[in-house]
Design a protein around this motif. Sequence first.
Motif, PDB file in Angstrom:
ATOM      1  N   GLN A  97       4.560  36.842  40.138  1.00  0.00           N
ATOM      2  CA  GLN A  97       5.824  37.425  40.556  1.00  0.00           C
ATOM      3  C   GLN A  97       5.787  37.583  42.073  1.00  0.00           C
ATOM      4  N   PRO A  98       6.600  36.816  42.775  1.00  0.00           N
ATOM      5  CA  PRO A  98       6.584  36.941  44.232  1.00  0.00           C
ATOM      6  C   PRO A  98       7.122  38.308  44.657  1.00  0.00           C
ATOM      7  N   ALA A  99       6.588  38.796  45.768  1.00  0.00           N
ATOM      8  CA  ALA A  99       7.028  40.095  46.287  1.00  0.00           C
ATOM      9  C   ALA A  99       8.451  39.975  46.817  1.00  0.00           C
ATOM     10  N   PRO A 100       9.291  40.970  46.573  1.00  0.00           N
ATOM     11  CA  PRO A 100      10.665  40.901  47.071  1.00  0.00           C
ATOM     12  C   PRO A 100      10.667  40.999  48.598  1.00  0.00           C
ATOM     13  N   ARG A 101      11.562  40.230  49.223  1.00  0.00           N
ATOM     14  CA  ARG A 101      11.645  40.216  50.681  1.00  0.00           C
ATOM     15  C   ARG A 101      13.005  40.726  51.110  1.00  0.00           C
ATOM     16  N   ALA A 102      13.009  41.459  52.205  1.00  0.00           N
ATOM     17  CA  ALA A 102      14.259  41.973  52.755  1.00  0.00           C
ATOM     18  C   ALA A 102      14.984  40.844  53.475  1.00  0.00           C
ATOM     19  N   ALA A 103      16.287  40.892  53.461  1.00  0.00           N
ATOM     20  CA  ALA A 103      17.081  39.872  54.132  1.00  0.00           C
ATOM     21  C   ALA A 103      16.965  40.050  55.643  1.00  0.00           C
ATOM     22  N   VAL A 104      16.906  38.938  56.356  1.00  0.00           N
ATOM     23  CA  VAL A 104      16.811  38.975  57.807  1.00  0.00           C
ATOM     24  C   VAL A 104      18.208  39.251  58.358  1.00  0.00           C
ATOM     25  N   PRO A 105      18.360  40.274  59.223  1.00  0.00           N
ATOM     26  CA  PRO A 105      19.700  40.580  59.747  1.00  0.00           C
ATOM     27  C   PRO A 105      20.178  39.496  60.709  1.00  0.00           C
ATOM     28  N   LYS A 106      21.471  39.251  60.682  1.00  0.00           N
ATOM     29  CA  LYS A 106      22.075  38.262  61.575  1.00  0.00           C
ATOM     30  C   LYS A 106      22.329  38.909  62.930  1.00  0.00           C
TER      31      LYS A 106
END
Length: 117
Positions: free
Chosen positions: A28-37
């Motif tokens: 199960q891959p670790a969840p990643r936060a979205a990169v802000p634009k």
Amino acid sequence: MGNCFGKESSSSDNFAAPGRVVGSGPLQPAPRAAVPKISGQGRSLGGGQASDTTDARAAAAKAAEDRAARASQPKGKLGQALAKEKQQTRVGTLGEASRDERRRKDADEAAEARNYN
């Protein structure tokens, strides 16, 4: 060894069920936060305009001077008494204490003389 205040577990042996081998479970891959634009130009650190700094510095200096001026003014009876005490030197303070002690001794001697006669 267990906790003497804990409850006994429902299964008597924690290792009674068959186990798994390391790495055999689903990945199960670790969840990643979205990169802000980023929109627009960023600011560099330590930059800025010199006039903002000098204006802020001048405003802070003026505020400090105003506070010092207000603090130096005595407030009421206690403020005046404190200002008077602050103006005294060590010699003046000791001289005042000496005069008070002499007056107290003179009053004691006078009372003793009245009581003796």
